[in-house]
Write a protein that holds these residues in place. Sequence first.
Motif, mmCIF file in Angstrom:
data_model
loop_
_atom_site.group_PDB
_atom_site.id
_atom_site.type_symbol
_atom_site.label_atom_id
_atom_site.label_comp_id
_atom_site.label_asym_id
_atom_site.label_seq_id
_atom_site.Cartn_x
_atom_site.Cartn_y
_atom_site.Cartn_z
ATOM 1 N N PRO A 234 41.970 29.666 -94.559
ATOM 2 C CA PRO A 234 41.673 29.489 -93.311
ATOM 3 C C PRO A 234 42.656 30.454 -92.319
ATOM 4 O O PRO A 234 43.858 30.427 -92.353
ATOM 5 C CB PRO A 234 42.109 28.212 -92.958
ATOM 6 C CG PRO A 234 42.882 27.483 -93.958
ATOM 7 C CD PRO A 234 42.652 28.362 -95.231
ATOM 8 N N GLY A 235 42.117 30.886 -91.251
ATOM 9 C CA GLY A 235 42.545 31.863 -90.480
ATOM 10 C C GLY A 235 44.083 31.287 -89.617
ATOM 11 O O GLY A 235 43.820 30.149 -88.994
ATOM 12 N N VAL A 236 44.828 32.040 -89.450
ATOM 13 C CA VAL A 236 46.127 31.550 -88.505
ATOM 14 C C VAL A 236 46.270 32.954 -87.473
ATOM 15 O O VAL A 236 46.635 33.882 -87.936
ATOM 16 C CB VAL A 236 47.315 31.089 -88.989
ATOM 17 C CG1 VAL A 236 48.259 30.661 -88.288
ATOM 18 C CG2 VAL A 236 47.113 30.261 -90.312
ATOM 19 N N ASP A 258 47.213 35.601 -90.394
ATOM 20 C CA ASP A 258 47.092 35.022 -91.918
ATOM 21 C C ASP A 258 45.537 34.631 -92.164
ATOM 22 O O ASP A 258 45.018 34.151 -91.100
ATOM 23 C CB ASP A 258 48.011 33.805 -92.029
ATOM 24 C CG ASP A 258 48.125 33.225 -93.223
ATOM 25 O OD1 ASP A 258 47.716 34.071 -94.282
ATOM 26 O OD2 ASP A 258 49.016 32.196 -93.839
ATOM 27 N N GLY A 259 45.152 34.694 -93.227
ATOM 28 C CA GLY A 259 43.781 34.003 -93.552
ATOM 29 C C GLY A 259 42.654 34.809 -92.990
ATOM 30 O O GLY A 259 42.711 36.021 -92.500
ATOM 31 N N ARG A 330 38.250 24.670 -91.527
ATOM 32 C CA ARG A 330 37.779 24.769 -92.839
ATOM 33 C C ARG A 330 37.672 23.926 -93.303
ATOM 34 O O ARG A 330 37.231 22.576 -92.752
ATOM 35 C CB ARG A 330 38.455 25.933 -93.446
ATOM 36 C CG ARG A 330 37.845 26.655 -94.542
ATOM 37 C CD ARG A 330 36.720 27.828 -94.024
ATOM 38 N NE ARG A 330 37.015 28.935 -93.252
ATOM 39 C CZ ARG A 330 37.738 29.860 -93.495
ATOM 40 N NH1 ARG A 330 38.101 30.112 -94.943
ATOM 41 N NH2 ARG A 330 37.861 31.056 -92.714
ATOM 42 N N ASP A 331 38.159 23.559 -94.668
ATOM 43 C CA ASP A 331 37.932 22.260 -95.362
ATOM 44 C C ASP A 331 39.033 21.119 -95.068
ATOM 45 O O ASP A 331 39.181 20.331 -95.915
ATOM 46 C CB ASP A 331 37.525 22.579 -96.796
ATOM 47 C CG ASP A 331 38.640 23.527 -97.317
ATOM 48 O OD1 ASP A 331 39.492 23.694 -96.752
ATOM 49 O OD2 ASP A 331 38.275 23.811 -98.535
ATOM 50 N N ARG A 332 40.009 21.473 -94.259
ATOM 51 C CA ARG A 332 41.209 20.536 -93.933
ATOM 52 C C ARG A 332 40.674 19.469 -92.901
ATOM 53 O O ARG A 332 39.778 19.331 -92.314
ATOM 54 C CB ARG A 332 42.283 21.346 -93.371
ATOM 55 C CG ARG A 332 42.776 22.409 -94.566
ATOM 56 C CD ARG A 332 43.976 23.333 -94.043
ATOM 57 N NE ARG A 332 43.820 23.895 -92.878
ATOM 58 C CZ ARG A 332 44.563 24.356 -92.117
ATOM 59 N NH1 ARG A 332 45.710 24.166 -92.468
ATOM 60 N NH2 ARG A 332 43.960 25.162 -91.008
#
Length: 344
Positions: A234-236, A258-259, A330-332
Amino acid sequence: DTRDPTSLRTPIVAVLGHVDHGKTSLLDKIRGSAVIEGEAGAITQHIGATAVPLDIISTIAGDLVDPDDFDLPGLLFIDTPGHHSFTTLRSRGGALADIAILVVDVNDGFQPQTLEALDILKRSETPFIVAANKIDTVPGWTEHEDAPINDTYESQTDRVRERLDESLYEIIGNLSDEGFSADLYWRVQNFQRNVGVVPVSAMTGEGVPDLLTVMMGLSQRYMKEEMEIDVAGPGVGTVLEVKEEKGFGTTIDTVLYDGTIRADDTLVVGGQNEPIVTEVRALLQPRPLAEIRTESRFETVEEVSAASGIKVAAPDLADAMAGAPVRVVRDRDLDDVIAEVQAE
Ligand code: GTP
Ligand code: MG
């Protein structure tokens, strides 16, 4: 070699310095060289950033860079404005950067925004080099288009070399006054401890091969571990600017470090009062230079990976802030991501 290059992201390089010292010209020169090499398409224009892949860097740097020595994919340059009113934007750019280039005009020397940029780099502990720019304006200078500094320096007259040396030592002295131990880059052994000064001309391209070589070497040597990311994760990122965009409402110009961000992701963005939870409506990239005259300045993309600059259109962004964190859910668990954004 079993390393997976896709797991190493592009280092983010901020270009900082006083107004008119040549930050944008330097990036234009790098872009222009790629165009001359017939590689214009290889350089991608991002929101607020320019990505230069390793093969282009090695083409411009010639003998100075052997692409086999590197496994980082290239460099992502963020241009920043030098005008005094843009302090916030400069400090966002500086804080986001993995490494930086501080551009100083050899004739004009240290100026207020040079000092401000140094302060940002000091506070964010960002390693940097100094590009001593406009060496072609030294009286009596003989140009050697796109030459490495050593070649062009050796072919100048004694008088010209002395004049350039004087300006360079003044810059080195100024850096020392600010607490940085600096020297001409070819004398620097440890770029984490000492600041390397690279004489360049954004106009003639002299010294640009050296500049790219040093930046690439610096990132490979000292940044590599930090560049290891989960590319599919997942993007940061960080908001560089909040902007109204015709047809899209409020958008956030984001540097993703990131991601990935996908066009159907849910995001949490730092807001003025509380984190904003929103759904991506569109991911917008500037059109390639060739298509700049088409009606829409942007094209929509389905996914972007770090490191890159991307404009994100989404509802409810009016309270988003420059400098605020951006995270893909995302899936968090949504509450966990909100807590992460609050903690930043
Ligand atoms: P801001 O974005 O306003 O902070 O300025 P900047 O640092 O991006 O400077 P820019 O690249 O716009 O250059 C300012 C002026 O200096 C322009 O007229 C350039 O053509 C000129 N210039 C930049 N680099 C060089 C150089 O190496 N040699 C010479 N002779 N002129 C240069
Ligand atoms: Mg500029």
